[in-house]
Design a protein around this motif. Structure first.
Motif, short mmCIF file in Angstrom:
data_model
loop_
_atom_site.label_atom_id
_atom_site.label_comp_id
_atom_site.label_asym_id
_atom_site.label_seq_id
_atom_site.Cartn_x
_atom_site.Cartn_y
_atom_site.Cartn_z
N GLY A 143 0.84 -1.19 0.00
CA GLY A 143 0.00 0.00 0.00
C GLY A 143 0.87 1.23 0.00
N PHE A 144 0.25 2.39 -0.23
CA PHE A 144 1.02 3.62 -0.33
C PHE A 144 1.31 4.24 1.03
CE2 PHE A 144 -0.89 3.03 -4.46
CZ PHE A 144 0.18 3.29 -5.30
N ASN A 145 0.85 3.59 2.10
CA ASN A 145 1.18 4.07 3.44
C ASN A 145 2.35 3.29 4.04
OD1 ASN A 145 -0.12 1.66 3.72
ND2 ASN A 145 -1.65 2.38 5.21
N CYS A 146 3.00 2.44 3.22
CA CYS A 146 4.18 1.69 3.68
C CYS A 146 5.12 1.53 2.50
CB CYS A 146 3.77 0.32 4.23
SG CYS A 146 5.17 -0.67 4.83
N GLU A 147 6.41 1.65 2.72
CA GLU A 147 7.37 1.61 1.62
C GLU A 147 7.81 0.19 1.27
OE1 GLU A 147 11.25 3.26 2.44
OE2 GLU A 147 10.92 3.11 4.60
N HIS A 148 7.22 -0.83 1.90
CA HIS A 148 7.59 -2.22 1.62
C HIS A 148 6.34 -3.05 1.36
CE1 HIS A 148 11.59 -1.23 3.08
NE2 HIS A 148 11.04 -0.76 4.19
N LEU A 149 6.53 -4.20 0.70
CA LEU A 149 5.44 -5.16 0.59
C LEU A 149 5.09 -5.65 1.99
CD1 LEU A 149 6.70 -7.24 -2.48
CD2 LEU A 149 4.91 -5.50 -2.46
N THR A 150 3.80 -5.84 2.24
CA THR A 150 3.36 -6.16 3.60
C THR A 150 2.68 -7.52 3.74
OG1 THR A 150 1.26 -5.01 3.19
CG2 THR A 150 3.05 -3.72 4.18
N ASN A 151 2.25 -8.11 2.64
CA ASN A 151 1.55 -9.39 2.69
C ASN A 151 1.98 -10.27 1.52
OD1 ASN A 151 -0.46 -7.27 3.85
ND2 ASN A 151 -1.25 -9.22 4.61
N GLY A 152 1.71 -11.57 1.68
CA GLY A 152 1.87 -12.49 0.56
C GLY A 152 3.10 -13.36 0.65
N SER A 153 3.12 -14.38 -0.19
CA SER A 153 4.26 -15.30 -0.21
C SER A 153 4.42 -15.87 -1.61
CB SER A 153 4.07 -16.43 0.80
OG SER A 153 2.93 -17.20 0.49
N MET A 154 5.61 -16.36 -1.89
CA MET A 154 5.89 -16.98 -3.18
C MET A 154 6.94 -18.06 -2.99
SD MET A 154 8.09 -13.94 -5.02
CE MET A 154 9.70 -13.42 -4.39
N VAL A 155 6.97 -18.99 -3.94
CA VAL A 155 7.98 -20.04 -3.95
C VAL A 155 8.95 -19.73 -5.08
CG1 VAL A 155 8.46 -22.48 -4.29
CG2 VAL A 155 6.46 -21.77 -2.97
N VAL A 156 10.23 -19.66 -4.74
CA VAL A 156 11.29 -19.40 -5.72
C VAL A 156 12.14 -20.67 -5.83
CG1 VAL A 156 13.29 -18.00 -6.33
CG2 VAL A 156 11.35 -16.95 -5.14
N SER A 157 12.21 -21.20 -7.04
CA SER A 157 13.10 -22.33 -7.29
C SER A 157 14.35 -21.80 -7.97
CB SER A 157 12.40 -23.37 -8.19
OG SER A 157 13.28 -24.42 -8.50
N LYS A 158 15.47 -21.86 -7.25
CA LYS A 158 16.74 -21.38 -7.79
C LYS A 158 17.60 -22.57 -8.17
CE LYS A 158 20.99 -18.96 -6.49
NZ LYS A 158 21.75 -18.31 -5.39
N ASN A 159 17.76 -22.78 -9.47
CA ASN A 159 18.53 -23.93 -9.97
C ASN A 159 18.05 -25.23 -9.34
OD1 ASN A 159 20.10 -22.03 -11.37
ND2 ASN A 159 21.55 -21.85 -9.67
N GLY A 160 16.72 -25.32 -9.09
CA GLY A 160 16.13 -26.54 -8.53
C GLY A 160 15.94 -26.51 -7.04
N LEU A 161 16.55 -25.56 -6.32
CA LEU A 161 16.39 -25.43 -4.87
C LEU A 161 15.16 -24.58 -4.59
CD1 LEU A 161 17.60 -25.78 -1.95
CD2 LEU A 161 18.67 -23.54 -2.33
N GLU A 162 14.13 -25.15 -3.92
CA GLU A 162 12.90 -24.42 -3.66
C GLU A 162 12.96 -23.68 -2.33
OE1 GLU A 162 9.31 -26.60 -4.03
OE2 GLU A 162 9.48 -26.78 -6.21
N ILE A 163 12.67 -22.37 -2.40
CA ILE A 163 12.71 -21.51 -1.22
C ILE A 163 11.39 -20.76 -1.15
CG2 ILE A 163 13.93 -19.60 -0.08
CD1 ILE A 163 16.32 -20.32 -2.02
N THR A 164 10.75 -20.77 0.02
CA THR A 164 9.52 -20.01 0.22
C THR A 164 9.87 -18.64 0.79
OG1 THR A 164 8.23 -22.01 0.63
CG2 THR A 164 7.29 -19.93 1.39
N VAL A 165 9.32 -17.59 0.18
CA VAL A 165 9.56 -16.22 0.62
C VAL A 165 8.24 -15.67 1.14
CG1 VAL A 165 10.41 -13.94 -0.03
CG2 VAL A 165 11.29 -15.97 -1.21
N ASP A 166 8.22 -15.30 2.43
CA ASP A 166 7.01 -14.80 3.08
C ASP A 166 7.21 -13.32 3.42
OD1 ASP A 166 4.83 -14.21 4.70
OD2 ASP A 166 4.83 -16.17 5.67
N PHE A 167 6.34 -12.47 2.88
CA PHE A 167 6.47 -11.03 3.09
C PHE A 167 5.69 -10.53 4.30
CE2 PHE A 167 7.66 -11.60 -1.31
CZ PHE A 167 8.75 -10.75 -1.45
N GLY A 168 5.03 -11.41 5.04
CA GLY A 168 4.37 -11.00 6.27
C GLY A 168 2.87 -11.08 6.20
N ASP A 169 2.23 -10.58 7.27
CA ASP A 169 0.78 -10.66 7.40
C ASP A 169 0.13 -9.30 7.56
OD1 ASP A 169 1.69 -10.02 9.89
OD2 ASP A 169 0.87 -11.79 10.91
#
Length: 264
Positions: free
Chosen positions: A217-243
């Motif tokens: 949102g425009f009242n915070c300079e960072h992402l505040t919610n959500g998550s994604m799975v990043v597979s780096k060269n086959g290594l799966e990492i979950t990235v959680d941006f918070g609640d």
């Protein structure tokens, strides 16, 4: 036409917002090893749209001009122009300065199809330069609006190659959906990113899929919610941006359950 014009301008804003919210800080971590995900890598996979997004407002203006086939149009400062056909237009940029970026040069071919509540078009980049960054490939847009929910969303399917000044190359393929929900004022408005896409950079291959939409949102300079799975060269990492809390922290979870806190 007004839908595409408004939507493209909002899309350009969203891309720049994501780039700003995830831009590299002076103390950004270096590129990581195959067994970890660094701050710099996280920023790269979230902001590969930044260069291409600098011309979205110009595309909106050219589309809104609505010239007939065989006609031409120019910007107010003559830095870009378009030749129209029955199905779209070819836009030529000549040393343009747009959205804080100078020396935008090259040709874009745009074809479009318009419906009542949706619009679709494809932009083809041919040796297109944003400063010293060279862009080639296509971006296909599907634009939607929901008046009742006060939301505009954009699904962008990319097949792009980005060549940097140092001759390093970043490629991106896949689909992202950007959404903007209007509040009573700018501070109450929010934006989100979801989708699945692939990025190659610095000899690494990343496959990204959002689990929950990444929200800010425009009242915070960072992402505040959500998550994604990043597979780096086959290594799966979950990235959680918070609640929902406004902070500059994301939590990485590795396959063995190990967690790591990373600054955005």
């Amino acid at each position: 036409m007004n839908l595409i014009a408004r939507s493209l301008k909002t899309l350009g804003i969203l891309i720049l917002v994501f780039a700003l919210f995830n831009s590299c800080s002076e103390d950004a971590n270096p590129i990581g090893t195959d067994q970890e995900l660094s701050q710099t890598e996280l920023q790269t996979i979230l902001t590969t749209d930044e260069a291409a997004g600098t011309v979205d407002n110009a595309l909106a203006e050219l589309f809104a001009g609505g010239a007939q086939a065989g006609k031409s149009a120019k910007s107010a400062n003559d830095c870009y122009s378009a030749e129209y056909t029955d199905t779209g237009f070819v836009a030529t940029f000549n040393n343009c300065a747009l959205n804080g970026t100078e020396n935008i040069n090259g040709t874009l071919t745009v074809t479009y199809e318009v419906g009542n509540e949706t619009a679709a078009f494809t932009a083809t980049y041919e040796d297109f330069y944003v400063g010293t960054i060279k862009l080639s490939g296509t971006r296909a847009y599907q634009l939607n609006s929901n008046v009742e929910q006060n939301t505009i969303s954009f699904t962008v399917t990319s097949n792009m190659t980005v060549e940097m000044e140092d001759e390093s190359v970043i490629t991106e393929t896949g689909t992202k959906t950007f959404a903007f929900t209007f509040g009573e004022n700018l501070g109450d408005s929010s934006f989100s990113l979801s989708g699945s896409w692939n990025v190659t950079a610095d000899g690494n291959t990343y496959t990204i899929e959002t689990v929950d939409p990444l929200v800010g949102g425009f009242n915070c300079e960072h992402l505040t919610n959500g998550s994604m799975v990043v597979s780096k060269n086959g290594l799966e990492i979950t990235v959680d941006f918070g609640d929902g809390e406004c902070d500059n922290v994301a939590i990485l979870t590795y396959p063995d359950g190990t967690t790591e806190e990373i600054n955005l």
